[in-house]
Design a protein around this motif. Structure first.
Motif, PDB file in Angstrom:
ATOM      1  N   GLU A   1       0.851  -1.191   0.000  1.00 52.21           N
ATOM      2  CA  GLU A   1       0.000   0.000   0.000  1.00 52.21           C
ATOM      3  C   GLU A   1       0.882   1.236   0.000  1.00 52.21           C
ATOM      4  OE1 GLU A   1      -0.960   0.645   4.715  1.00 52.21           O
ATOM      5  OE2 GLU A   1      -2.201  -0.798   3.635  1.00 52.21           O
ATOM      6  N   PRO A   2       0.341   2.387  -0.415  1.00 52.83           N
ATOM      7  CA  PRO A   2       1.151   3.606  -0.437  1.00 52.83           C
ATOM      8  C   PRO A   2       1.636   3.979   0.964  1.00 52.83           C
ATOM      9  CG  PRO A   2      -0.892   3.888  -1.681  1.00 52.83           C
ATOM     10  CD  PRO A   2      -1.024   2.612  -0.926  1.00 52.83           C
TER      11      PRO A   2
ATOM     12  N   ALA B   1      -6.581   4.669  -3.206  1.00 52.52           N
ATOM     13  CA  ALA B   1      -5.738   3.602  -3.746  1.00 52.52           C
ATOM     14  C   ALA B   1      -6.447   2.268  -3.600  1.00 52.52           C
ATOM     15  CB  ALA B   1      -4.384   3.560  -3.036  1.00 52.52           C
ATOM     16  N   VAL B   2      -6.159   1.363  -4.503  1.00 55.73           N
ATOM     17  CA  VAL B   2      -6.573  -0.029  -4.388  1.00 55.73           C
ATOM     18  C   VAL B   2      -5.311  -0.813  -4.054  1.00 55.73           C
ATOM     19  CG1 VAL B   2      -7.476  -2.037  -5.616  1.00 55.73           C
ATOM     20  CG2 VAL B   2      -8.527   0.203  -5.953  1.00 55.73           C
ATOM     21  N   CYS B   3      -5.253  -1.385  -2.862  1.00 57.90           N
ATOM     22  CA  CYS B   3      -4.046  -2.052  -2.388  1.00 57.90           C
ATOM     23  C   CYS B   3      -3.855  -3.405  -3.073  1.00 57.90           C
ATOM     24  CB  CYS B   3      -4.117  -2.232  -0.881  1.00 57.90           C
ATOM     25  SG  CYS B   3      -4.286  -0.667   0.021  1.00 57.90           S
ATOM     26  N   ILE B   4      -2.723  -4.053  -2.807  1.00 53.26           N
ATOM     27  CA  ILE B   4      -2.424  -5.364  -3.378  1.00 53.26           C
ATOM     28  C   ILE B   4      -2.029  -6.318  -2.261  1.00 53.26           C
ATOM     29  CG2 ILE B   4      -0.943  -6.676  -4.947  1.00 53.26           C
ATOM     30  CD1 ILE B   4      -0.535  -4.126  -6.566  1.00 53.26           C
ATOM     31  N   ASP B   5      -2.674  -7.465  -2.212  1.00 58.37           N
ATOM     32  CA  ASP B   5      -2.283  -8.557  -1.329  1.00 58.37           C
ATOM     33  C   ASP B   5      -1.727  -9.683  -2.186  1.00 58.37           C
ATOM     34  OD1 ASP B   5      -3.007  -7.329   1.002  1.00 58.37           O
ATOM     35  OD2 ASP B   5      -4.427  -8.872   1.627  1.00 58.37           O
ATOM     36  N   LEU B   6      -0.508 -10.100  -1.903  1.00 62.93           N
ATOM     37  CA  LEU B   6       0.097 -11.226  -2.618  1.00 62.93           C
ATOM     38  C   LEU B   6       0.062 -12.443  -1.701  1.00 62.93           C
ATOM     39  CD1 LEU B   6       2.190  -8.508  -3.317  1.00 62.93           C
ATOM     40  CD2 LEU B   6       2.564 -10.134  -5.176  1.00 62.93           C
ATOM     41  N   ILE B   7      -0.508 -13.527  -2.204  1.00 65.09           N
ATOM     42  CA  ILE B   7      -0.717 -14.736  -1.422  1.00 65.09           C
ATOM     43  C   ILE B   7       0.085 -15.877  -2.036  1.00 65.09           C
ATOM     44  CG2 ILE B   7      -2.426 -16.312  -0.455  1.00 65.09           C
ATOM     45  CD1 ILE B   7      -2.790 -13.373   0.377  1.00 65.09           C
ATOM     46  N   ALA B   8       0.897 -16.561  -1.213  1.00 64.70           N
ATOM     47  CA  ALA B   8       1.733 -17.644  -1.717  1.00 64.70           C
ATOM     48  C   ALA B   8       0.895 -18.846  -2.135  1.00 64.70           C
ATOM     49  CB  ALA B   8       2.732 -18.062  -0.639  1.00 64.70           C
TER      50      ALA B   8
ATOM     51  N   MET C   1     -15.482   2.296 -14.662  1.00 65.70           N
ATOM     52  CA  MET C   1     -16.027   2.737 -13.379  1.00 65.70           C
ATOM     53  C   MET C   1     -14.916   3.380 -12.560  1.00 65.70           C
ATOM     54  SD  MET C   1     -18.023  -0.781 -12.318  1.00 65.70           S
ATOM     55  CE  MET C   1     -18.553  -0.042 -10.761  1.00 65.70           C
ATOM     56  N   ARG C   2     -15.350   4.184 -11.565  1.00 69.27           N
ATOM     57  CA  ARG C   2     -14.402   4.740 -10.614  1.00 69.27           C
ATOM     58  C   ARG C   2     -15.113   5.004  -9.298  1.00 69.27           C
ATOM     59  NH1 ARG C   2     -10.703  10.280 -11.101  1.00 69.27           N
ATOM     60  NH2 ARG C   2      -8.853   9.446 -10.031  1.00 69.27           N
ATOM     61  N   SER C   3     -14.358   5.047  -8.227  1.00 72.99           N
ATOM     62  CA  SER C   3     -14.938   5.355  -6.930  1.00 72.99           C
ATOM     63  C   SER C   3     -15.822   6.598  -7.010  1.00 72.99           C
ATOM     64  CB  SER C   3     -13.828   5.589  -5.892  1.00 72.99           C
ATOM     65  OG  SER C   3     -14.350   6.179  -4.717  1.00 72.99           O
ATOM     66  N   ALA C   4     -16.921   6.562  -6.287  1.00 72.13           N
ATOM     67  CA  ALA C   4     -17.832   7.707  -6.268  1.00 72.13           C
ATOM     68  C   ALA C   4     -17.150   8.955  -5.708  1.00 72.13           C
ATOM     69  CB  ALA C   4     -19.064   7.369  -5.439  1.00 72.13           C
ATOM     70  N   HIS C   5     -16.023   8.782  -5.013  1.00 74.69           N
ATOM     71  CA  HIS C   5     -15.277   9.921  -4.478  1.00 74.69           C
ATOM     72  C   HIS C   5     -14.411  10.590  -5.553  1.00 74.69           C
ATOM     73  CE1 HIS C   5     -16.409   8.999  -0.297  1.00 74.69           C
ATOM     74  NE2 HIS C   5     -16.244   7.724  -0.634  1.00 74.69           N
ATOM     75  N   GLY C   6     -14.329   9.984  -6.730  1.00 76.80           N
ATOM     76  CA  GLY C   6     -13.565  10.584  -7.820  1.00 76.80           C
ATOM     77  C   GLY C   6     -12.071  10.538  -7.622  1.00 76.80           C
ATOM     78  N   VAL C   7     -11.582   9.539  -6.889  1.00 82.91           N
ATOM     79  CA  VAL C   7     -10.146   9.396  -6.644  1.00 82.91           C
ATOM     80  C   VAL C   7      -9.747   7.953  -6.909  1.00 82.91           C
ATOM     81  CG1 VAL C   7     -10.063  11.252  -4.937  1.00 82.91           C
ATOM     82  CG2 VAL C   7     -10.541   8.914  -4.186  1.00 82.91           C
ATOM     83  N   GLY C   8      -8.431   7.737  -7.002  1.00 79.41           N
ATOM     84  CA  GLY C   8      -7.914   6.390  -7.169  1.00 79.41           C
ATOM     85  C   GLY C   8      -8.040   5.872  -8.593  1.00 79.41           C
ATOM     86  N   PRO C   9      -7.708   4.598  -8.790  1.00 77.78           N
ATOM     87  CA  PRO C   9      -7.724   4.025 -10.140  1.00 77.78           C
ATOM     88  C   PRO C   9      -9.133   3.748 -10.638  1.00 77.78           C
ATOM     89  CG  PRO C   9      -7.227   2.325  -8.541  1.00 77.78           C
ATOM     90  CD  PRO C   9      -7.264   3.615  -7.780  1.00 77.78           C
TER      91      PRO C   9
END
Length: 245
Positions: A41-42, A52-59, A167-175
């Motif tokens: 995450e940032p 932001a849309v975070c990333i979880d990497l799972i083994a 599509m985008r978040s209703a807040h108008g931010v992020g990817p």
């Protein structure tokens, strides 16, 4: 009630190594909630935040065998920045990939485990998204996918057409979240999928029932040992309904 897209779940044979690649690629921080799980995450980010849309990497031990149906598009601010980013990603271990895309202004690449992603040419629409311009989902019917996800989440549908939807978040931010029509069919479990979450105070069971009424389905696996719910969208793509935070 509604949900929100909070993170991308990415399977990896070596979550720590792939996490380091993506952290360097995005300029994000690395954390871990336990063995086999790497969280990105940032810096200074307060999860969850639509910025932001975070990333979880799972083994997972299984290797990648087919083209992913979900990938990331990275934003750039100029043609020089695009070239610099491609060169830097190559130094980090990425390679140029060929997915039959032909002559396009963006660069298609693969991370060290073969996951496809794109480094886009500068586009005004992505000037304020952060390093991830869009999360892109291959699909058969972008209009139908936009209808489902537009009801499933509180994100705003910006554009729909026969070959794509945005599509985008209703807040108008992020990817952005984008659905792109492709001829490929889904094969096996997706190595990358969306994770959504209700808002704090909402009942996950009620939200699950609402998602099922919209067209979500059960993947038909034993989920008794996990605290979240795994569902599939109308085109069979797995996604997780997390607990609200």
């Amino acid at each position: 009630m509604a949900t929100r897209l909070v993170q991308i779940n990415m399977k990896a044979q070596d979550d720590a190594a792939l996490g380091r690649f993506w952290a360097e690629a995005l300029g994000w921080g690395v954390d871990s909630e336990g063995p086999g799980v790497t969280n990105l995450e940032p810096a200074g980010f307060a999860y969850p935040d639509p910025a932001a849309v975070c990333i979880d990497l799972i083994a997972r031990p299984e290797p990648k065998t087919v083209k992913n149906r979900v990938h990331l598009d990275l934003a750039t601010t100029s043609t020089a920045h695009q070239a610099e980013l491609v060169a830097r990603l190559k130094d980090l271990g990425a390679t140029i990939a060929d997915v039959g895309h032909g002559d396009v202004p963006w660069t298609v690449m693969a991370d060290p485990e073969g996951n496809e992603f794109c480094v886009l040419e500068p586009r005004e629409i992505y000037r304020d998204t952060g390093p991830i311009a869009a999360v892109v989902v291959d699909c058969t019917d972008p209009r139908a996918m936009a209808r489902f996800w537009g009801e499933a989440m509180d994100w705003t549908v910006h554009e729909t057409a026969d070959d794509h939807a945005t599509m985008r978040s209703a807040h108008g931010v992020g990817p952005y979240l984008e659905f792109v029509r492709t001829p490929d069919t889904k094969s096996g479990w997706n190595r990358i999928h969306l994770d959504i979450s209700p808002y704090r105070g909402d009942n996950p069971a009620t939200e699950e029932a609402r998602l099922r009424a919209l067209g979500a389905s059960d993947p038909g696996i034993d989920q008794s040992a996990i605290s979240w719910r795994i569902l599939t969208d109308p085109e069979g793509n797995e996604f997780c309904l997390l607990s609200p935070r």
